[in-house]
Design a protein around this motif. Structure first.
Motif, mmCIF file in Angstrom:
data_model
loop_
_atom_site.group_PDB
_atom_site.id
_atom_site.type_symbol
_atom_site.label_atom_id
_atom_site.label_comp_id
_atom_site.label_asym_id
_atom_site.label_seq_id
_atom_site.Cartn_x
_atom_site.Cartn_y
_atom_site.Cartn_z
ATOM 1 N N THR A 134 0.840 -1.200 0.000
ATOM 2 C CA THR A 134 0.000 0.000 0.000
ATOM 3 C C THR A 134 0.874 1.249 0.000
ATOM 4 O OG1 THR A 134 -1.590 -1.233 1.311
ATOM 5 C CG2 THR A 134 -1.895 1.151 1.185
ATOM 6 N N LYS A 135 1.928 1.185 0.811
ATOM 7 C CA LYS A 135 2.853 2.322 0.856
ATOM 8 C C LYS A 135 3.450 2.550 -0.530
ATOM 9 C CE LYS A 135 7.306 3.710 2.890
ATOM 10 N NZ LYS A 135 8.045 3.786 1.648
ATOM 11 N N ARG A 164 0.968 4.234 -2.761
ATOM 12 C CA ARG A 164 0.752 5.642 -2.428
ATOM 13 C C ARG A 164 1.977 6.491 -2.802
ATOM 14 N NH1 ARG A 164 -2.511 4.353 2.369
ATOM 15 N NH2 ARG A 164 -4.473 3.712 1.405
ATOM 16 N N ASP A 165 3.162 5.933 -2.544
ATOM 17 C CA ASP A 165 4.378 6.672 -2.909
ATOM 18 C C ASP A 165 4.390 6.943 -4.404
ATOM 19 O OD1 ASP A 165 5.245 6.728 -0.339
ATOM 20 O OD2 ASP A 165 6.737 5.137 -0.545
ATOM 21 N N ARG A 197 2.120 9.656 -5.379
ATOM 22 C CA ARG A 197 2.549 11.016 -5.067
ATOM 23 C C ARG A 197 3.641 11.511 -5.995
ATOM 24 N NH1 ARG A 197 3.003 11.992 1.191
ATOM 25 N NH2 ARG A 197 4.902 12.879 0.359
ATOM 26 N N PRO A 254 13.552 8.550 7.964
ATOM 27 C CA PRO A 254 12.920 8.083 9.201
ATOM 28 C C PRO A 254 11.975 6.905 8.961
ATOM 29 C CG PRO A 254 12.551 10.453 8.859
ATOM 30 C CD PRO A 254 13.216 9.935 7.645
ATOM 31 N N GLN A 255 11.331 6.916 7.795
ATOM 32 C CA GLN A 255 10.412 5.802 7.515
ATOM 33 C C GLN A 255 11.174 4.499 7.355
ATOM 34 O OE1 GLN A 255 7.396 6.482 4.564
ATOM 35 N NE2 GLN A 255 7.577 8.695 4.746
ATOM 36 N N THR A 304 12.112 3.295 10.666
ATOM 37 C CA THR A 304 10.961 2.722 11.358
ATOM 38 C C THR A 304 10.700 1.304 10.878
ATOM 39 O OG1 THR A 304 10.027 4.923 11.480
ATOM 40 C CG2 THR A 304 8.537 3.090 11.883
ATOM 41 N N MET A 357 16.951 7.578 12.857
ATOM 42 C CA MET A 357 15.902 8.164 13.682
ATOM 43 C C MET A 357 16.183 9.641 13.907
ATOM 44 S SD MET A 357 13.665 6.051 14.533
ATOM 45 C CE MET A 357 13.457 4.318 14.225
ATOM 46 N N ASN A 386 7.062 8.426 14.368
ATOM 47 C CA ASN A 386 7.555 7.668 13.216
ATOM 48 C C ASN A 386 6.486 6.829 12.529
ATOM 49 O OD1 ASN A 386 9.977 8.606 14.507
ATOM 50 N ND2 ASN A 386 11.035 7.262 13.061
ATOM 51 N N ILE A 445 4.260 6.060 9.150
ATOM 52 C CA ILE A 445 4.475 6.232 7.713
ATOM 53 C C ILE A 445 3.357 7.149 7.218
ATOM 54 C CG2 ILE A 445 4.635 5.053 5.487
ATOM 55 C CD1 ILE A 445 6.851 4.252 7.442
ATOM 56 N N PRO A 446 3.712 8.354 6.751
ATOM 57 C CA PRO A 446 2.662 9.329 6.450
ATOM 58 C C PRO A 446 1.714 8.880 5.350
ATOM 59 C CG PRO A 446 4.838 10.164 5.817
ATOM 60 C CD PRO A 446 5.066 8.884 6.544
ATOM 61 N N SER A 447 2.196 7.992 4.469
ATOM 62 C CA SER A 447 1.336 7.604 3.348
ATOM 63 C C SER A 447 0.390 6.463 3.719
ATOM 64 C CB SER A 447 2.200 7.204 2.154
ATOM 65 O OG SER A 447 3.095 6.173 2.528
ATOM 66 N N LEU A 448 0.462 5.998 4.958
ATOM 67 C CA LEU A 448 -0.415 4.897 5.355
ATOM 68 C C LEU A 448 -1.405 5.368 6.421
ATOM 69 C CD1 LEU A 448 2.111 1.919 5.562
ATOM 70 C CD2 LEU A 448 0.610 2.575 3.678
ATOM 71 N N THR A 449 -2.615 4.807 6.366
ATOM 72 C CA THR A 449 -3.618 5.157 7.356
ATOM 73 C C THR A 449 -3.275 4.508 8.690
ATOM 74 O OG1 THR A 449 -4.930 3.228 6.840
ATOM 75 C CG2 THR A 449 -5.424 5.210 5.581
ATOM 76 N N PHE A 489 -5.319 9.357 7.992
ATOM 77 C CA PHE A 489 -3.871 9.411 7.766
ATOM 78 C C PHE A 489 -3.222 10.133 8.934
ATOM 79 C CE2 PHE A 489 -5.325 8.561 3.493
ATOM 80 C CZ PHE A 489 -4.358 7.684 3.039
#
Ligand SMILES: Nc1ncnc2c1ncn2[C@@H]1O[C@H](COP(=O)(O)OP(=O)(O)OP(=O)(O)O)[C@@H](O)[C@H]1O
Ligand SMILES: [Mg+2]
Lengths: 790, 241
Positions: free
Chosen positions: A6-7, A10-11, A14, A298-299, A302, A396, B103, B105-109, B143
C-alpha cells in the motif's frame, strides 16, 4: 494487499509526474532499441529467406569471353555444387526524363527461362517467350521509377547499337536487392532512376555481343562446408586467361554488400541510441530515488525497527523503480513495434525483397525490457545500497544540515557580482557537482538528439544544393540514341527558346588497377563548362584537368590510386579496347564513384571523332512547351529530361522519410530535456521547499523565490546547450561514419538554423516543465514548511 | 542488584556495554560500561539528563544499534555478535518500539500503519484489536496528518504492541506531547504492560513519571548511577508533572 505494498502504491501516486517522465525516457530508450532491432531482424529474415528460396549464388566471377567448354571444368572444381554460365553486359538506356542516360546490365537467361542460380521473382507480366528475341524482363525498381509496365518499349544501347526492346515482365532478382551496379556513379537515391537491369534470352543476346558459344559471367553454388577462398582461387586461375578480373564471394557482391552494410548500420544505431536514453533514465532514477530515500530516512528506520529485513526494504525501493521502468517498457515496446513497422516501410522502396513482413521477435522485446530494467536498476543500485546499510538508530535522528562551502567561483570573487538569489543558486550548483554534471550531460544528449534530427534535413539540402543547383545547372538534357557529331549541337543552339547548349560525352568504362576494378561512367566535360560542373564539398567547383583522368577520391581509394598513377580503362562500348590513362586530379564529391575527363582528351583517349551523348540546354522558361515540342521532333533524340522533374523525384523519395525521422528524433530529444528539467525542478522544490518558504515568510515575493528556483534550472539548461550542440555534431558524424563511403558521403555540416532549433526546442521543453513546477510554488505551505522537520 | 520479585527472571541482560561514536578525530563515549537486567513483565523508567546515553542504551537493547563492546543477551540468545539477519528477526519477533516523534508512515492510514507490523509477525492481534486497546477504534482510516500528536503516538503504540511483543521500548513517548495528552499515552502503556505482560522500558525527562514504574534507572555520563525500586507504583492518572 500488504501494508508495504500500500505504501508503494501511495508513494507512486505522489510522484506521478516524476514517474511518468522517467517512464517516458525509458520508453524512448526501449522504443529506439525495439524499433531498430525489429526492423533489423525483419530485414535480416527477409534477406535470408529470399537468398535461400531464390538460390542466390555464393561466388560470382566475370570474364571477358570464355568458351562454353570451360564451364564443365569450373563445375569440376572441388567444393562447387553447381556452376552456371551466362552473359552479363553493360548497356545504356537513353530513357525519357533523364539528363544522363541510365546505365545498366543486360543479363542472359537460359533457354528454359529459369536460371538454376539467382532465380527471378516475376512481379508483373509474363516470362520471356524464347521465340521473340526483342523481349526483356525489367528489374522492378527501374520499372517503377520510370512507370514501365509490360508492353512498354525501352530504348537500349547494346554494344553501341540502339535497339528498342519490349518489356514483357517486371521482376525481382536476389542480385539486385539494392539496385547498385557500380554503374553510373549515381548511387544514392536516384539510383532507381539511373540504374537498370534487364533480362534477356541468351540466344537473343549472344549475337549482339558476339558471344555465341561463349560466356562472360559465371556464378557458383558451393557445397556445404566448402572453402570459398580455395574455390575462388582455383576459379580465378581457370578464368584468368579469358580476362577474368577476380571473383567475389557473396559478401562482396555489390547488392549483398550494400544490404549487409545497411543492416550493420541499423544494428550499430540500435546499440548507441538506446544507450543514450537508458543512460539518462538511469541518471533520473538515481536522482529521484536519492531524494525519495532522503525524505524517507525516518520511515526506513521505522521499518527496520519494526523488523523488516534489509532484503525486504531494498526490494521495496527496487519495486518502486521497477514499476516506473515497467510502465516505460510497456509503452516503449508498443511504440517500438509501431515505429519498427514504419521504419521497415521506409526500407521497402530501397530493399527489393519479394516479401518484407514486419516481425517483432519476443526475444528482442525481452532483451529491450531487460536492458531497460537493468539500466533503471543501475541507477537505483547505489541508492538502495545506502538504504540497506542505513543504521536504523542513526536514521531516527534528523539528518545534519547540509554543509555548504564558498565555491571556487565565489572565492574568486564572482559572488560579489551576484545577488543573494544568485549566490543561493551558485552554491546549490557547486554543492553537488557530480549531479550537476550528469544533469547537464543528460540535457546535452537531448539537445544532441534534436540536432541529429535536423542534420538529416541539412544534409538533404546540401545534396540538393550541390548536385542540382551547383553541379547540374541545365534546364533540359537531351540524350541521343547514339553518339552524334558535335556539330549537330548547332541545330539545337539555333532552336528558338534555347539559350545555351553544352555537350556531354558519357562512356561506360571499367577502371582497373591491379586486381581492383570498378565499373562507372566516364564523363567528358567541355572546357569551361557552365551547365554541368564538378562540385566538391564545400561548394568548390573542381576544374576538370586538360589532360588525364579526374577521379573522385573515394573511387581512387577503392582502386588504390593517387595522382600520377596510371589506370587501365576498358571501354565497354564500341571496339571495347583497353586503354591506359593517368590520374591527374582527385575530386571530393558527395556521391562517390565518378570519373571525369576533359571532352577533347576523352575523344583522344577513346580514339573517336568529336561526338556527344547528351546535350545540356538552358532554355527560356517562357517557352517551355514550345522547346519540348521542337526537341521531340528532332531525329536521334532518345529522351528529353527536365532537371526540375529529377529534383522533384528525389525530394519525393527522400523528404518523407527524413521528415518522419526528424520528427521522431525531435520528440525523443524533447522527452529527455523535459524529463530531466522536470525532475530537477521537482527535486529542487523538495530540497529547497523550506528555504523558499522561509524566504516567503521573510517577505520575498513569489516572483523572487521563483527566480531562485528557476535560476538553478535555467543554469543547467543554458550550460547544457553548447555541449549539446557538439553532441549533436558528434552523433551526426557517427551516423555518417556508418555509411559506406561507396554509397555516398554526407558532409557533416549542420546549419545554424538546426543548431538554433535544437537549442530552442530544448529550452522550450525545459521552460514548459519548469512552469509546471512553478505552479507548485503557490502551494508552498508557509507554516507547515517551517515547523515540519524533514 | 536483585530481582524485584522472587518469581521474576531476567528477560534481557546487558553486561559491560560501551558505545563510542567515532566522529573524525573526536570520539564521543555515549555509554561507558553499563550492566543492566530487565525482568519479565516489569515496567522500568530510564531517567537522565540530555546526552546521558538513554537513547543509545535503549537502541542497543532493542537491536537497533550494536554496542562497541559488552554483551547483550535476550533469554537464551546472545545478541552481541548477531548479524543483521538475526537482529532483524529479534526485532520482528520480540521488540516493540515507540518513538518520541511517533515515526508513522505518512502515506499509510492508522490501520495500515499497524498492519505494517502485523503483516510480518507470527501471532499478532488484528490492527483493529490493537487500535481498540489504545482507544482509537474510530480513527482507523485516517492518515497521520489528520491526527493530533497524542493520537499519532497512540497509533505508534498500537503498532508496537500489535505483535504482542515481549519487550516494549519507548523513547520519550510523551516528549512531543502536552501534559494531558501525555497522561493518556502513558495510561495506554501502563495498561498494555499490565494486560499483555510485556516488559516495558520508558525513557523520559520527567522525573515524576518514574512513579508509575516498578524500577527507576538513573543514567548520567553513560553510566547507571542508581536503580530505585518502587514498591508502590501509581497509575499514570495519579501522577502530575
Ligand atoms: N550518531 C551519533 N553520532 C555521534 N554521537 C552521537 C550519536 N548519537 C548519540 N551521540 C552522542 O552520544 C551521547 C548520548 O546520546 P543519546 O542520544 O543516547 O542521549 P540521550 O540521553 O538520549 O539524550 P536526549 O535526552 O537528548 O535524547 C550524546 O553525547 C550524543 O551527542
Ligand atoms: Mg534520546
Amino acid at each position: 494487499m500488504s501494508a508495504l505494498a500500500t505504501k508503494l502504491r501511495r508513494d507512486l501516486g505522489r510522484m506521478v509526474g516524476q514517474g511518468l517522465t522517467i517512464a517516458l525516457v525509458v520508453a524512448c530508450g526501449i522504443a529506439s532499441y525495439v524499433t531498430l532491432q525489429s526492423a533489423y531482424a525483419s530485414l535480416l529474415a527477409a534477406r535470408d529467406d529470399y537468398y535461400a528460396s531464390c538460390r542466390f549464388a555464393d561466388v560470382f566471377a566475370h570474364v571477358k569471353r570464355a568458351p562454353e567448354s570451360l564451364a564443365a571444368r569450373i563445375a569440376d572444381i572441388p567444393g562447387v555444387a553447381l556452376a552456371e554460365t551466362r552473359l552479363v553486359e553493360p548497356v545504356m538506356l537513353p530513357v525519357e526524363g533523364l539528363s544522363e542516360p541510365a546505365t545498366g546490365r543486360l543479363v542472359s537467361l537460359p533457354r528454359s527461362g529459369e536460371p538454376r542460380l539467382n532465380a527471378l521473382v516475376l512481379r508483373e507480366g509474363r516470362a520471356l517467350d524464347a521465340s521473340r528475341p526483342d523481349e526483356v524482363l525489367v528489374l522492378e525498381s527501374f520499372a517503377e521509377a520510370h512507370h514501365l509496365e509490360p508492353g512498354a518499349r525501352l530504348p537500349v544501347v547494346m554494344n553501341g547499337v540502339l535497339r528498342s526492346l519490349q518489356v514483357v515482365g517486371v521482376v525481382l532478382s536476389p542480385e539486385y536487392v539494392m539496385a547498385v551496379g557500380g554503374g553510373a556513379g549515381q548511387e544514392f537515391a536516384p539510383d532507381a532512376l539511373h540504374f537498370a537491369v534487364l533480362f534477356m534470352g541468351r540466344d537473343a543476346m549472344a549475337p549482339a555481343f558476339d558471344l555465341a558459344g561463349a560466356f562472360d559471367d559465371v556464378t557458383l553454388r558451393l557445397e556445404p562446408g566448402a572453402s570459398e577462398r580455395d574455390v575462388r582461387a582455383q576459379l580465378d586461375a581457370l578464368v584468368a586467361p579469358y580476362g577474368g578480373v577476380g571473383s567475389v564471394g557473396r559478401s562482396r557482391q555489390p547488392s549483398a554488400f550494400f544490404v549487409d552494410n545497411e543492416l550493420s548500420q541499423l544494428d550499430s544505431y540500435a546499440t548507441v541510441a538506446p544507450m543514450l536514453f537508458l543512460g539518462v533514465a538511469a541518471f533520473l532514477v538515481n536522482v529521484v530515488l536519492s531524494r525519495l530515500v532522503h525524505l524517507q530516512r525516518p520511515q526506513i528506520a521505522t521499518l527496520k525497527a519494526l523488523g523488516y529485513g534489509r532484503a525486504r526494504i531494498g526490494a521495496h525501493f527496487l519495486e518502486l523503480v521497477g514499476a516506473i521502468a515497467a510502465l516505460g517498457c510497456v509503452a516503449g515496446v508498443a511504440l517500438g513495434a509501431w515505429l519498427g513497422r514504419g521504419t521497415l516501410g521506409m526500407y521497402a522502396p530501397y530493399f527489393r525483397f519479394p516479401s518484407l513482413a514486419y516481425r517483432l521477435d519476443a526475444r528482442i522485446a525481452a532483451a529491450g525490457v531487460l536492458v531497460s530494467l537493468a539500466s533503471a536498476a543501475l541507477g537505483a543500485l547505489g541508492v538502495v545500497a545506502r538504504v540497506v546499510r542505513l543504521p536504523p538508530a542513526e536514521a531516527m535522528q534528523p539528518e545534519a544540515p547540509p554543509t555548504y562551502e564558498p565555491s571556487l567561483l565565489e572565492r574568486l570573487g564572482v559572488a560579489r557580482l551576484l545577488s543573494t538569489e544568485g549566490r543561493m543558486v551558485l552554491r546549490e550548483l557547486t554543492r553537488r557537482p557530480l549531479r550537476f554534471f550528469f544533469s547537464v550531460a543528460g540535457i546535452a544528449c537531448g539537445v544532441g538528439v534534436v540536432v541529429v534530427g535536423g542534420f538529416t534535413f541539412d544534409a538533404f539540402d546540401v545534396i540538393l544544393d550541390l548536385e542540382f543547383e551547383s553541379a547540374e545547372r541545365h534546364d533540359v538534357a537531351v540524350s541521343f540514341t547514339r553518339p552524334v557529331p558535335a556539330s549537330s549541337l548547332r541545330t539545337l543552339a539555333a532552336m528558338p527558346g534555347v539559350l545555351a547548349v553544352e555537350p556531354l560525352r558519357v562512356v561506360p568504362v571499367r577502371l582497373r588497377s591491379g586486381h581492383r576494378f570498378h565499373e562507372t561512367a566516364l564523363v567528358g566535360h567541355p572546357a569551361g563548362a557552365e551547365l554541368r560542373r564538378v562540385v566538391e564539398w564545400p561548394w568548390h567547383v573542381a576544374p576538370v584537368p586538360d589532360d588525364g583522368l579526374m577521379l573522385t577520391d573515394m573511387l581512387a581509394d577503392k582502386l588504390g590510386l593517387t595522382v600520377g598513377d596510371s589506370v587501365t580503362l576498358e571501354v565497354l562500348e564500341g571496339d571495347r579496347r583497353t586503354r591506359t590513362a593517368q590520374v591527374t586530379a582527385l575530386s571530393r564529391e558527395v556521391f562517390g564513384m565518378m570519373a571525369h575527363m576533359e571532352l577533347g582528351a576523352l575523344h583522344r583517349l577513346v580514339g573517336e571523332e568529336p561526338v556527344v551523348s547528351t546535350a545540356l540546354l538552358r532554355t527560356d522558361p517562357a517557352d517551355e512547351a514550345g522547346v519540348d515540342a521542337r526537341l521531340k521532333r528532332l531525329p536521334a533524340v532518345a529522351s528529353v529530361g527536365k532537371r526540375r522533374q529529377v529534383i522533384a523525384q528525389f525530394e519525393r523519395q527522400t523528404a518523407e522519410t527524413m521528415r518522419i525521422t526528424a520528427l521522431v528524433l525531435t520528440l525523443f530529444g524533447c522527452a529527455i530535456a523535459l524529463a530531466i528539467v522536470y525532475n530537477n525542478a521537482r527535486i529542487a522544490l523538495s530540497v529547497r521547499g523550506r528555504d523558499l518558504a522561509t524566504l516567503r515568510v521573510l517577505g520575498f515575493t513569489r516572483g523572487e523565490i521563483s527566480a531562485v528556483l528557476l535560476g538553478e534550472l535555467a543554469t543547467h539548461v543554458l550550460v547544457a546547450v553548447p555541449p549539446g550542440l557538439l553532441v549533436g555534431r558528434a552523433l551526426s558524424g557517427f551516423m555518417m561514419a556508418n555509411v559506406d563511403a561507396e554509397l555516398y558521403r554526407m558532409p557533416v555540416i549542420i546549419s545554424g538554423a538546426t543548431y538554433a532549433f535544437g537549442a530552442c526546442v530544448t529550452l522550450l521543453a525545459a521552460m514548459g516543465s519548469a512552469l509546471l513546477v512553478r505552479g507548485k510554488l503557490g502551494e508552498l505551505d508557509l507554516v507547515g514548511a517551517l515547523k515540519a522537520r524533514e | 542488584m536483585s530481582p524485584p520479585g522472587q518469581h521474576a527472571r531476567a528477560v534481557l541482560s546487558a553486561r559491560g556495554l560501551v558505545k563510542i561514536y567515532e566522529m573524525g578525530e573526536v570520539a564521543v563515549t555515549a555509554l561507558s560500561g553499563v550492566d543492566l537486567d530487565l525482568y519479565e513483565g516489569e515496567l522500568v523508567v530510564l531517567l537522565g539528563a540530555s546526552g546521558s546515553g538513554k537513547s543509545t542504551l535503549l537502541n542497543i537493547l532493542g537491536g537497533l544499534d550494536a554496542a562497541t563492546s559488552g554483551d547483550v543477551r535476550y533469554r537464551e540468545h546472545d545478541l552481541t555478535l548477531a548479524d543483521d539477519e538475526h537482529m532483524t528477526r529479534y526485532r520482528r519477533e520480540h521488540v516493540g518500539f515507540v518513538f518520541q516523534f511517533y515515526n508513522l508512515i505518512p502515506s499509510l492510514t492508522t490501520r495500515e500503519n499497524v498492519a505494517l507490523a502485523t503483516d510480518i509477525a507470527d501471532d499478532p492481534m488484528s490492527p483493529e484489536e490493537a487500535l481498540a486497546l489504545v482507544d482509537l477504534g474510530d480513527r482507523m482510516d485516517h492518515f497521520p496528518s489528520e491526527l493530533s500528536g497524542g493520537e499519532q503516538q497512540r497509533v505508534a503504540i498500537a503498532r508496537a504492541i500489535a505483535k504482542r511483543p515481549d519487550l516494549l521500548l519507548c523513547d520519550e513517548p510523551t516528549g512531543a506531547l502536552d501534559y494531558l495528552t501525555g497522561r493518556v499515552v502513558l495510561s495506554a502503556l501502563a495498561r498494555i504492560n499490565r494486560e499483555l505482560g510485556a516488559t516495558t522500558a520508558i525513557i523520559t525527562h520527567n522525573a515524576p513519571i518514574a512513579r508509575m514504574a516498578d524500577r527507576v534507572i538513573h543514567l548520567s555520563g553513560g553510566r547507571i548511577r542508581a536503580i530505585d525500586e518502587n514498591p508502590d507504583k501509581l497509575a499514570p492518572t495519579e501522577i502530575s508533572w
